[in-house]
Design an enzyme around this catalytic site. Sequence first.
Site, PDB file in Angstrom:
ATOM      1  N   CYS A  67      -6.311  13.114 -10.434  1.00  0.00           N
ATOM      2  CA  CYS A  67      -5.181  13.931  -9.638  1.00  0.00           C
ATOM      3  C   CYS A  67      -4.724  15.186 -10.737  1.00  0.00           C
ATOM      4  O   CYS A  67      -4.552  14.818 -12.052  1.00  0.00           O
ATOM      5  CB  CYS A  67      -3.978  13.100  -9.353  1.00  0.00           C
ATOM      6  SG  CYS A  67      -3.005  13.888  -8.516  1.00  0.00           S
ATOM      7  N   CYS A  71       2.554  13.516 -12.921  1.00  0.00           N
ATOM      8  CA  CYS A  71       3.776  12.532 -12.813  1.00  0.00           C
ATOM      9  C   CYS A  71       3.563  11.690 -14.107  1.00  0.00           C
ATOM     10  O   CYS A  71       2.465  11.131 -14.409  1.00  0.00           O
ATOM     11  CB  CYS A  71       3.608  11.640 -11.600  1.00  0.00           C
ATOM     12  SG  CYS A  71       3.414  12.835 -10.193  1.00  0.00           S
ATOM     13  N   CYS A  74       2.136   8.101 -14.172  1.00  0.00           N
ATOM     14  CA  CYS A  74       1.110   8.022 -13.574  1.00  0.00           C
ATOM     15  C   CYS A  74      -0.401   8.016 -14.274  1.00  0.00           C
ATOM     16  O   CYS A  74      -0.935   8.717 -14.783  1.00  0.00           O
ATOM     17  CB  CYS A  74       0.849   8.835 -12.352  1.00  0.00           C
ATOM     18  SG  CYS A  74      -0.459   8.462 -11.370  1.00  0.00           S
ATOM     19  N   CYS A 111      -2.232  -0.203   3.433  1.00  0.00           N
ATOM     20  CA  CYS A 111      -1.821   1.126   2.674  1.00  0.00           C
ATOM     21  C   CYS A 111      -2.910   1.680   2.378  1.00  0.00           C
ATOM     22  O   CYS A 111      -3.321   0.935   1.305  1.00  0.00           O
ATOM     23  CB  CYS A 111      -0.454   0.877   1.766  1.00  0.00           C
ATOM     24  SG  CYS A 111       0.806   0.168   2.691  1.00  0.00           S
ATOM     25  N   CYS A 142      -0.644   2.459   6.899  1.00  0.00           N
ATOM     26  CA  CYS A 142       0.335   3.446   5.891  1.00  0.00           C
ATOM     27  C   CYS A 142      -0.833   4.356   5.067  1.00  0.00           C
ATOM     28  O   CYS A 142      -1.774   3.941   4.629  1.00  0.00           O
ATOM     29  CB  CYS A 142       1.230   2.565   5.225  1.00  0.00           C
ATOM     30  SG  CYS A 142       2.043   3.578   3.936  1.00  0.00           S
ATOM     31  N   CYS A 202       8.261   5.776   4.638  1.00  0.00           N
ATOM     32  CA  CYS A 202       8.070   4.941   3.468  1.00  0.00           C
ATOM     33  C   CYS A 202       8.468   5.685   2.075  1.00  0.00           C
ATOM     34  O   CYS A 202       7.899   6.606   1.671  1.00  0.00           O
ATOM     35  CB  CYS A 202       6.934   4.262   3.385  1.00  0.00           C
ATOM     36  SG  CYS A 202       6.776   3.187   1.710  1.00  0.00           S
ATOM     37  N   ARG A 274      11.384  -2.764  -0.450  1.00  0.00           N
ATOM     38  CA  ARG A 274      10.200  -3.349  -0.966  1.00  0.00           C
ATOM     39  C   ARG A 274      10.175  -3.318  -2.464  1.00  0.00           C
ATOM     40  O   ARG A 274      10.529  -2.564  -3.182  1.00  0.00           O
ATOM     41  CB  ARG A 274       8.875  -2.409  -0.695  1.00  0.00           C
ATOM     42  CG  ARG A 274       7.605  -3.061  -1.104  1.00  0.00           C
ATOM     43  CD  ARG A 274       6.230  -2.276  -0.684  1.00  0.00           C
ATOM     44  NE  ARG A 274       6.207  -2.478   0.736  1.00  0.00           N
ATOM     45  CZ  ARG A 274       5.967  -1.654   1.437  1.00  0.00           C
ATOM     46  NH1 ARG A 274       5.519  -0.279   1.194  1.00  0.00           N
ATOM     47  NH2 ARG A 274       6.004  -1.724   2.871  1.00  0.00           N
TER      48      ARG A 274
HETATM   49  S1  SF4 Z   1       1.624   9.897  -8.549  1.00  0.00           S
HETATM   50 FE1  SF4 Z   1      -0.341  10.003  -9.743  1.00  0.00          FE
HETATM   51  S2  SF4 Z   1      -1.646  10.255  -8.026  1.00  0.00           S
HETATM   52 FE2  SF4 Z   1       0.290  10.585  -6.992  1.00  0.00          FE
HETATM   53  S3  SF4 Z   1       0.658  12.930  -7.406  1.00  0.00           S
HETATM   54 FE3  SF4 Z   1       1.386  12.102  -9.156  1.00  0.00          FE
HETATM   55  S4  SF4 Z   1      -0.492  12.081 -10.780  1.00  0.00           S
HETATM   56 FE4  SF4 Z   1      -1.048  12.419  -8.556  1.00  0.00          FE
END
Ligand code: SF4
Length: 328
Positions: A67, A71, A74, A111, A142, A202, A274
């Site tokens: 990705c 984040c 993540c 999901c 989902c 959600c 949740r």
């Molecule tokens: S949480 Fe992870 S998968 Fe989702 S947008 Fe952020 S970096 Fe990408």
Amino acid sequence: MSLAADDSSTLSALCRVRHDWTRSEIGALFALSFPDLIFRAQSIHRQCFDPAEVQISTLLSIKTGGCPEDCAYCPQSARYHTGIEAEKLMPVEAVLAEARAAKNAGASRFCMGAAWRSPKDRDLAHVCAMVKAVRALGLETCATLGMLTRPQAQALKRAGLDYYNHNLDTSPEFYGDIITTRVYQDRLETLQHVRDAGIHVCCGGIVGMGESRADRIGMIAALASLPVHPESVPINMLVRVAGTPLADAPVLDPFEFVRTIAVARITMPRSVVRLSAGREDMSEETQALCFLAGANSIFYGPKLLTTANPERDRDRVLMEKLGLSPME
Ligand code: SF4
């Protein structure tokens, strides 16, 4: 602040959905004594839900890793070295096989998560085919695919998508410490597109990312002041994954996590709350306190996107010990 269990007029007033929660009111809830907070949350929970029922969802990563977003929590961000290899979008048949297994294991909602900033239109067409096929099995559907345009949300609705997950993650003030590749307003816009398309929302967040209690208050305030409360509010405990910037984040006191669940229950009385990521590291006792505080949904199954989730058998044993049963 205390409440008599037999004060029914007060109880129904507390179950009223409000969108004008102030941060100071939410802060006052966090500051209640633990027994008062749990009693109040449980009293509201009983008014709106069967306290012995837990909604069970299964989450499958349909497109893992690589990705472009940053984040900080993540492991799927391409920017961090977490050992997760980028994979292609799964074929529809493979997703369907997982959905059948989830249904046989007792899940009522399936999901599908993809590690994208936002879906490309050609990928969205594949996801729409998955949604149609999974729904034909009799499961609620989902998806969590990143930011959506208005037409994309409408296409998912036409395919039969029931829920879209898009978390606000944390308070608006702390957001920039966690993610720099998009802004809070982007999240709110996608949520609006989803809501306008007629898909259930959600939306929740993550605690234990080094935020202050004021940020947890700000996150709940942001969720509870959405024009319509999310039907589902996942509250995640950070899973500290090696290689991510939050790998060494200070561990949050479990009681503060339970308090966050209770405050979510009180401020969003009709939403399913949740107990989400982070259960693997939680004791049975902490999870039981979360259910007492008003959590009434879990993810079930051995993997939660790419981090470990308690094995199905452990969940079944815990639910039996607590006398909980799956929500239809
Ligand atoms: S949480 Fe992870 S998968 Fe989702 S947008 Fe952020 S970096 Fe990408």
